[in-house]
Design a protein around this motif. Structure first.
Motif, PDB file in Angstrom:
ATOM      1  N   MET A 182      29.426 -40.029 -12.303  1.00 23.56           N
ATOM      2  CA  MET A 182      28.389 -40.838 -12.403  1.00 23.56           C
ATOM      3  C   MET A 182      28.649 -42.320 -12.737  1.00 23.56           C
ATOM      4  O   MET A 182      29.419 -42.541 -13.631  1.00 23.56           O
ATOM      5  N   ASP A 183      28.029 -43.142 -12.003  1.00 22.60           N
ATOM      6  CA  ASP A 183      28.473 -44.727 -12.043  1.00 22.60           C
ATOM      7  C   ASP A 183      29.927 -45.111 -11.625  1.00 22.60           C
ATOM      8  O   ASP A 183      30.111 -46.078 -11.766  1.00 22.60           O
ATOM      9  N   GLY A 184      30.670 -44.152 -11.149  1.00 23.46           N
ATOM     10  CA  GLY A 184      31.922 -44.384 -10.617  1.00 23.46           C
ATOM     11  C   GLY A 184      31.699 -45.155  -9.272  1.00 23.46           C
ATOM     12  O   GLY A 184      30.650 -44.950  -8.430  1.00 23.46           O
ATOM     13  N   VAL A 185      32.700 -45.991  -8.689  1.00 22.72           N
ATOM     14  CA  VAL A 185      32.687 -46.288  -7.336  1.00 22.72           C
ATOM     15  C   VAL A 185      33.344 -45.338  -6.430  1.00 22.72           C
ATOM     16  O   VAL A 185      34.325 -44.705  -6.751  1.00 22.72           O
ATOM     17  N   LEU A 186      32.752 -44.943  -5.203  1.00 24.00           N
ATOM     18  CA  LEU A 186      33.149 -44.042  -4.375  1.00 24.00           C
ATOM     19  C   LEU A 186      34.677 -44.707  -3.945  1.00 24.00           C
ATOM     20  O   LEU A 186      34.828 -45.620  -3.618  1.00 24.00           O
ATOM     21  N   LEU A 187      35.557 -43.825  -3.835  1.00 27.34           N
ATOM     22  CA  LEU A 187      36.949 -44.105  -3.171  1.00 27.34           C
ATOM     23  C   LEU A 187      37.080 -43.291  -1.648  1.00 27.34           C
ATOM     24  O   LEU A 187      36.658 -42.119  -1.678  1.00 27.34           O
ATOM     25  N   PRO A 188      37.644 -43.892  -0.776  1.00 27.14           N
ATOM     26  CA  PRO A 188      37.771 -43.084   0.380  1.00 27.14           C
ATOM     27  C   PRO A 188      38.737 -42.202   0.389  1.00 27.14           C
ATOM     28  O   PRO A 188      39.832 -42.158   0.097  1.00 27.14           O
ATOM     29  N   LEU A 189      38.341 -40.848   0.835  1.00 23.73           N
ATOM     30  CA  LEU A 189      38.999 -39.714   0.756  1.00 23.73           C
ATOM     31  C   LEU A 189      39.218 -39.152   2.203  1.00 23.73           C
ATOM     32  O   LEU A 189      38.114 -39.021   2.653  1.00 23.73           O
ATOM     33  N   PRO A 202      30.591 -47.808  -2.282  1.00 25.80           N
ATOM     34  CA  PRO A 202      29.295 -47.888  -3.261  1.00 25.80           C
ATOM     35  C   PRO A 202      29.537 -47.490  -4.536  1.00 25.80           C
ATOM     36  O   PRO A 202      30.477 -46.299  -4.633  1.00 25.80           O
ATOM     37  N   THR A 203      28.677 -47.644  -5.657  1.00 22.84           N
ATOM     38  CA  THR A 203      28.635 -47.101  -6.615  1.00 22.84           C
ATOM     39  C   THR A 203      27.885 -45.788  -6.623  1.00 22.84           C
ATOM     40  O   THR A 203      26.799 -45.641  -5.951  1.00 22.84           O
ATOM     41  N   ILE A 204      28.367 -44.731  -7.254  1.00 22.25           N
ATOM     42  CA  ILE A 204      27.671 -43.413  -7.078  1.00 22.25           C
ATOM     43  C   ILE A 204      26.545 -43.559  -8.314  1.00 22.25           C
ATOM     44  O   ILE A 204      26.904 -43.634  -9.454  1.00 22.25           O
ATOM     45  N   SER A 205      25.287 -43.786  -7.788  1.00 21.91           N
ATOM     46  CA  SER A 205      24.489 -43.799  -8.940  1.00 21.91           C
ATOM     47  C   SER A 205      24.420 -42.528  -9.846  1.00 21.91           C
ATOM     48  O   SER A 205      24.325 -41.359  -9.297  1.00 21.91           O
ATOM     49  N   ARG A 206      24.369 -42.792 -11.069  1.00 20.03           N
ATOM     50  CA  ARG A 206      24.160 -41.503 -12.149  1.00 20.03           C
ATOM     51  C   ARG A 206      22.850 -40.718 -11.794  1.00 20.03           C
ATOM     52  O   ARG A 206      22.850 -39.664 -11.889  1.00 20.03           O
ATOM     53  N   ALA A 250      35.805 -38.494  -4.221  1.00 21.74           N
ATOM     54  CA  ALA A 250      36.747 -39.221  -5.661  1.00 21.74           C
ATOM     55  C   ALA A 250      36.012 -40.529  -5.780  1.00 21.74           C
ATOM     56  O   ALA A 250      35.317 -41.190  -5.140  1.00 21.74           O
ATOM     57  N   SER A 251      36.066 -40.662  -7.054  1.00 20.24           N
ATOM     58  CA  SER A 251      35.437 -42.095  -7.585  1.00 20.24           C
ATOM     59  C   SER A 251      36.347 -42.427  -8.669  1.00 20.24           C
ATOM     60  O   SER A 251      37.068 -41.801  -9.292  1.00 20.24           O
ATOM     61  N   ARG A 252      36.051 -43.889  -9.055  1.00 21.91           N
ATOM     62  CA  ARG A 252      36.873 -44.546 -10.027  1.00 21.91           C
ATOM     63  C   ARG A 252      35.802 -45.238 -10.901  1.00 21.91           C
ATOM     64  O   ARG A 252      35.061 -45.951 -10.586  1.00 21.91           O
ATOM     65  N   LYS A 253      36.191 -45.181 -12.168  1.00 23.09           N
ATOM     66  CA  LYS A 253      35.814 -46.030 -13.256  1.00 23.09           C
ATOM     67  C   LYS A 253      36.927 -46.611 -14.159  1.00 23.09           C
ATOM     68  O   LYS A 253      37.600 -46.029 -14.827  1.00 23.09           O
ATOM     69  N   VAL A 268      27.204 -23.880  -4.341  1.00 25.51           N
ATOM     70  CA  VAL A 268      26.382 -24.659  -3.612  1.00 25.51           C
ATOM     71  C   VAL A 268      26.097 -25.849  -4.320  1.00 25.51           C
ATOM     72  O   VAL A 268      26.111 -27.029  -3.697  1.00 25.51           O
ATOM     73  N   ALA A 269      26.089 -25.911  -5.737  1.00 21.56           N
ATOM     74  CA  ALA A 269      25.908 -27.198  -6.572  1.00 21.56           C
ATOM     75  C   ALA A 269      27.273 -27.925  -6.422  1.00 21.56           C
ATOM     76  O   ALA A 269      27.076 -29.041  -6.097  1.00 21.56           O
ATOM     77  N   GLY A 270      28.244 -27.412  -6.190  1.00 24.28           N
ATOM     78  CA  GLY A 270      29.692 -28.200  -6.174  1.00 24.28           C
ATOM     79  C   GLY A 270      29.677 -28.889  -4.778  1.00 24.28           C
ATOM     80  O   GLY A 270      29.795 -30.133  -4.629  1.00 24.28           O
ATOM     81  N   LEU A 271      29.372 -28.092  -3.764  1.00 22.55           N
ATOM     82  CA  LEU A 271      29.296 -28.631  -2.532  1.00 22.55           C
ATOM     83  C   LEU A 271      28.173 -29.762  -2.266  1.00 22.55           C
ATOM     84  O   LEU A 271      28.536 -30.870  -1.724  1.00 22.55           O
ATOM     85  N   THR A 272      27.128 -29.754  -2.786  1.00 25.44           N
ATOM     86  CA  THR A 272      25.991 -30.545  -2.564  1.00 25.44           C
ATOM     87  C   THR A 272      26.321 -31.783  -3.285  1.00 25.44           C
ATOM     88  O   THR A 272      25.961 -32.840  -2.926  1.00 25.44           O
ATOM     89  N   LEU A 273      26.876 -31.601  -4.584  1.00 28.98           N
ATOM     90  CA  LEU A 273      26.995 -32.720  -5.283  1.00 28.98           C
ATOM     91  C   LEU A 273      28.049 -33.544  -4.784  1.00 28.98           C
ATOM     92  O   LEU A 273      28.223 -35.122  -4.463  1.00 28.98           O
ATOM     93  N   ASP A 274      29.223 -33.060  -4.080  1.00 29.59           N
ATOM     94  CA  ASP A 274      30.038 -33.727  -3.152  1.00 29.59           C
ATOM     95  C   ASP A 274      29.502 -34.503  -2.123  1.00 29.59           C
ATOM     96  O   ASP A 274      29.935 -35.632  -1.627  1.00 29.59           O
ATOM     97  N   ILE A 275      28.558 -33.753  -1.527  1.00 32.73           N
ATOM     98  CA  ILE A 275      27.864 -34.469  -0.552  1.00 32.73           C
ATOM     99  C   ILE A 275      27.072 -35.535  -0.601  1.00 32.73           C
ATOM    100  O   ILE A 275      27.169 -36.758  -0.221  1.00 32.73           O
ATOM    101  N   PHE A 276      26.476 -35.414  -1.764  1.00 32.50           N
ATOM    102  CA  PHE A 276      25.614 -36.635  -2.531  1.00 32.50           C
ATOM    103  C   PHE A 276      26.572 -37.772  -2.616  1.00 32.50           C
ATOM    104  O   PHE A 276      26.385 -38.975  -2.412  1.00 32.50           O
ATOM    105  N   HIS A 277      27.730 -37.508  -3.346  1.00 31.83           N
ATOM    106  CA  HIS A 277      28.681 -38.609  -3.844  1.00 31.83           C
ATOM    107  C   HIS A 277      29.041 -39.341  -2.706  1.00 31.83           C
ATOM    108  O   HIS A 277      29.283 -40.356  -2.581  1.00 31.83           O
TER     109      HIS A 277
END
Ligand code: AHR
Length: 496
Positions: free
Chosen positions: A383-390, A13-17, A415-418, A329-338
């Motif tokens: 932001m707006d990248g597609v999530l890649l399976p890690l 899925p796309t990671i919403s900005r 990880a994500s790709r644009k 905390v910010a890095g971990l949380t953003l990774d979780i959201f992504h």
């Protein structure tokens, strides 16, 4: 060494900005002094809005801003904040100060225009009326000569604004009305109905969701949403459901000091932050029952660290300092959201300037970018990248912090790709260095670079952010050396 697999050609899925969104409340010095200084200020401004703040927020690509609260939203009456005559009110929730309403709808909409961000407006359910909320939507978004559009023109704005994100109350289970979920669910339907789509404007109505692990709230709301699947009704009553989860040192009662903490406090904080993963997973599982095609988004519109207030400050202003720990905390949380891109459509860090885990701090005319600001800048490629399976092939190491909670993995990532560019972020919570060796599958990497954020001590308030040589590709493997307690973002260019 942690072995992993990164699939470069299997887009998810796309990671919403909008996961990188922020939140600004009439609280302490977030709006007044932080964002808005008034047109007569010597601090460079545009119609009262600080230009240094605008610049710094644009640097992290702020996609949306939530306003006017928070708890304040359910005390706020928008008519007091438009036009030449602005009645004052008491902001009893936050410091018991007098609010002069000089920052209102037009000022906020000008701010988001300067930021090139989308507005996210929280309407008042707690102490407001359906008519009041309905008219605010009309005021903002209607183009013809309707009564509210005419009023807007009288106040100097001809064209309607585009407003998509609309909150139907805030924390209605608490400061927003102390309601029970059954009662609120009916109100959400009613308010949602009268918040109309005017002209081309389409609202994305966000109902108040659960506090942390109140799963009954989510279940009640989702079972009352209206039609999400059969198409027998024109639309759902709301399109998003919120979730609030703050990270405390130990608990709400024991928030802990922002800067004077030991290793045990660090691990307990990280375990609390990691709880976001479990919360999203479990709330999403309930949402999946009622909405298997995932038309309703989960909106984590308040998150971040919350420490004891800075000594000597007004405790109602929620002023706190930041360290490397906040950045992690910010890095971990953003990774979780992504990783939860399929359900989490938006998230808003609390709060933008001078309050809680802000990205910016102002001291008169000085502007400071906090450790958390740097994390948002590093991670913006997602932001707006597609999530890649890690996939992690090895144990990432875990820490057992709280008995009845899942153990805390020590390394996280997404990880994500644009197009030809891949962004891979890694958060190393361990106090030892860690190396990741990820098999790269599905495409050839022609260039790899990285930037890393860290500091000598967890308690350091100044972090270093620098390009790193410790990201390289060796025989179709991405090799990343993570320093202790660090957040690293690598950018890979693929063979096109
Ligand atoms: O962000 C501070 C407060 O925390 C918000 O006003 C409220 O919604 C939450 O309880």
């Amino acid at each position: 060494m942690i072995n992993a697999v990164l699939n470069l050609d299997l887009p998810g899925p796309t990671i919403s900005r909008h996961q990188h969104g922020h939140f600004a409340e009439h609280l302490g010095h977030c709006i007044y002094g932080g964002i808005f200084v008034g047109a007569d200020s010597e601090i460079p401004n545009d119609r009262g809005i600080r230009l240094d703040v605008v610049r710094a927020l644009r640097e992290i690509g702020i996609p949306n801003l939530r306003w006017p609260g928070g708890c304040f939203a359910d005390d706020y009456h928008w008519r007091d904040g438009v036009g030449p005559s602005r009645p004052t009110m008491v902001n009893s929730l936050w410091g018991d100060v007098v609010e002069d309403n000089s920052f209102g709808t037009h000022e906020f909409m000008h701010l988001v225009e300067l930021l090139d961000a989308e507005p996210y407006i929280s309407g008042n359910v707690g102490s407001g009326t359906v008519q009041e909320m309905s008219q605010w939507v009309e005021y903002l978004t209607r183009g013809d000569d309707s009564p509210m559009a005419r009023l807007r023109r009288e106040h100097g704005r001809d064209e309607p604004w585009r407003v998509r994100f609309w909150g139907i109350g805030n924390e209605s289970w608490g400061c927003g009305g102390e309601m029970r979920p059954e009662y609120y669910a009916d109100l959400a339907r009613r308010y949602g109905l009268y918040c109309r789509d005017h002209g081309e404007n389409r609202l994305y109505r966000i109902a108040c969701g659960a506090n942390v692990d109140d799963y009954r709230w989510t279940q009640t709301l989702m079972s009352n949403i209206g039609d999400v699947g059969c198409g027998c009704h024109p639309r759902n009553h709301f399109q998003g459901l919120s979730l609030h989860h703050y990270t405390f040192g130990k608990s709400w009662e024991e928030k802990g000091s922002a800067t004077a903490f030991g290793e045990e406090d660090y691990w307990s904080t990280m375990s609390n932050a990691f709880r976001m993963d479990e919360l999203i997973t479990r709330h999403s599982t309930i949402m999946d029952v009622y909405d298997p095609s995932r038309r309703v988004g989960l909106v984590v519109d308040e998150w971040g660290t919350w420490w004891e207030p800075e000594p000597g400050t007004n405790p109602g202003f929620l002023i706190q300092r930041q360290t490397l720990r906040d950045a992690l905390v910010a890095g971990l949380t953003l990774d979780i959201f992504h990783q939860h891109a399929g359900r989490v459509v938006m998230a808003n860090l609390a709060q933008t300037v001078n309050v809680l885990q802000s990205v910016l701090v102002t001291r008169d005319d000085e502007l400071i970018r906090t450790p958390t600001w740097h994390v948002f800048r590093l991670a913006r490629g997602h932001m707006d990248g597609v999530l890649l399976p890690l996939h992690w092939r090895d144990d990432r190491g875990v820490r057992h912090v709280v008995d009845d909670r899942p153990p805390l993995p020590l390394v996280h990532g997404a990880a994500s790709r644009k197009g030809d560019e891949v962004t891979a972020s890694f958060t190393n919570l361990d106090l030892e260095p860690r190396t990741i060796r990820a098999d790269l599958r599905g495409a050839r990497v022609v260039e790899a670079a990285g930037e890393v954020l860290s500091a000598d001590r967890l308690q350091d308030e100044i972090v270093t952010v620098a390009p790193t040589e410790q990201v390289r590709v060796e025989q179709s493997q991405l090799v990343v050396d993570l320093p202790p307690a660090s957040f690293l973002v690598s950018t890979l260019r693929l063979d096109s």
